[in-house]
Design an enzyme around this catalytic site. Structure first.
Site, short mmCIF file in Angstrom:
data_model
loop_
_atom_site.label_atom_id
_atom_site.label_comp_id
_atom_site.label_asym_id
_atom_site.label_seq_id
_atom_site.Cartn_x
_atom_site.Cartn_y
_atom_site.Cartn_z
N GLU A 54 41.69 40.03 48.85
CA GLU A 54 40.91 41.10 47.93
C GLU A 54 39.50 40.95 48.17
OE1 GLU A 54 41.92 41.46 44.07
OE2 GLU A 54 40.22 42.55 43.56
N ARG A 58 31.91 44.90 45.24
CA ARG A 58 30.80 44.74 44.17
C ARG A 58 29.75 44.53 44.81
NH1 ARG A 58 33.78 40.50 40.05
NH2 ARG A 58 35.62 41.39 40.23
N THR A 82 37.88 46.28 43.39
CA THR A 82 37.16 46.96 42.28
C THR A 82 37.14 48.49 42.83
OG1 THR A 82 35.64 44.97 42.75
CG2 THR A 82 34.83 46.69 41.32
N LYS A 142 48.44 45.02 38.28
CA LYS A 142 47.41 43.85 37.75
C LYS A 142 47.47 43.83 36.60
CE LYS A 142 42.61 43.12 38.73
NZ LYS A 142 41.45 43.13 39.35
C1 3PG Z 1 37.06 39.23 38.67
O1 3PG Z 1 37.14 40.15 38.12
O2 3PG Z 1 36.29 38.56 39.44
C2 3PG Z 1 38.56 38.67 38.80
O3 3PG Z 1 39.28 39.28 37.93
C3 3PG Z 1 38.41 37.37 39.21
O4 3PG Z 1 38.56 36.75 38.00
P1 3PG Z 1 38.26 35.12 37.91
O5 3PG Z 1 36.72 34.70 38.51
O6 3PG Z 1 38.27 34.58 36.56
O7 3PG Z 1 39.36 34.50 38.61
#
Ligand code: 3PG
Length: 221
Positions: A54, A58, A82, A142
């Site tokens: 994934e 961002r 995202t 999710k």
């Molecule tokens: C994020 O928003 O970056 C993901 O949910 C990953 O979260 P994490 O960095 O807590 O694994």
């Protein structure tokens, strides 16, 4: 219990159309700042047995990174994270994403992904959000942000009214805590950024990332 889960998974595959859970127990959440890191990072993860990736939308280079991975790393199954709008969904699809992940769920995004032919793994954190996603035919969801939204007790609580939903918890999960999530009957895979630490990506330490990927792969024995 087993019978119900099998049914749930069968429905999941029909509705979300992509069998993301079968490739391994962890989906890495990837943040890329430089296009040139995309292919070596994807190769490092694939070398460690992690194929479903994934790439979060961002950063300004996210779409270029997805495109590069889709073209150059045939064993990677690259998706866009995202996704927050119909435009994001279309852009992700155009870049070569084979699935999308959204932090939350709206029917608008669900419809846009369907129209674009982009299977969606939508984020939910409450029973109402599960119901909204289910109403639109989505059964593989999710659970985000997993730790902050109630963690394992919340997933256990959701299993009662939603025996037909399979979750991918993401947010605050680590190599150490992932086994407890993966042991839940309604969790088949979890997401996390721990496979791709920012300092390792920055330094081009692909060997470290392959090791982290191997550790994640080994979570499903
Ligand atoms: C994020 O928003 O970056 C993901 O949910 C990953 O979260 P994490 O960095 O807590 O694994």
């Amino acid at each position: 219990r087993r019978g119900r889960l099998h049914l749930a998974l069968t429905r999941t595959f029909m509705n979300n159309t992509l069998d993301l859970v079968s490739y391994g127990p962890v989906i890495p959440v990837i943040v890329l700042q430089r296009v040139e890191d995309a292919v070596p990072l994807a190769e490092a993860l694939v070398a460690g047995g992690v194929r479903v990736l994934e790439v979060t939308m961002r950063t300004p280079v996210a779409l270029q990174c997805i495109e590069a991975i889709a073209k150059a790393v045939p064993d990677a199954i690259v998706g866009a994270g995202t996704i927050r709008s119909a435009a994001d969904a279309q852009a992700a699809k155009n870049a070569g994403s084979v699935f999308g992940v959204s932090p939350g769920y709206t029917s608008e995004v669900g419809r846009a992904c369907q129209a674009a032919g982009l299977p969606l793994l939508p984020g939910v954190a409450t029973a109402s959000e599960v119901m909204a996603a289910q109403a639109d035919g989505l059964q593989f969801l999710k659970f985000f942000p997993a730790m902050q939204a109630g963690g394992i007790p919340m997933l256990k609580a959701l299993a009662g009214p939603f025996p037909d939903v399979v979750f991918c918890p993401t947010g605050g999960i680590s190599l150490q805590t992932a086994p407890d999530f993966l042991a839940l009957p309604n969790v088949k895979v979890c997401g996390g950024s721990w496979l791709t630490p920012a300092d390792a990506v920055e330094a081009g330490d692909w060997g470290r990332i392959t090791q982290l990927a191997k550790g994640a792969t080994a979570l499903r024995g």
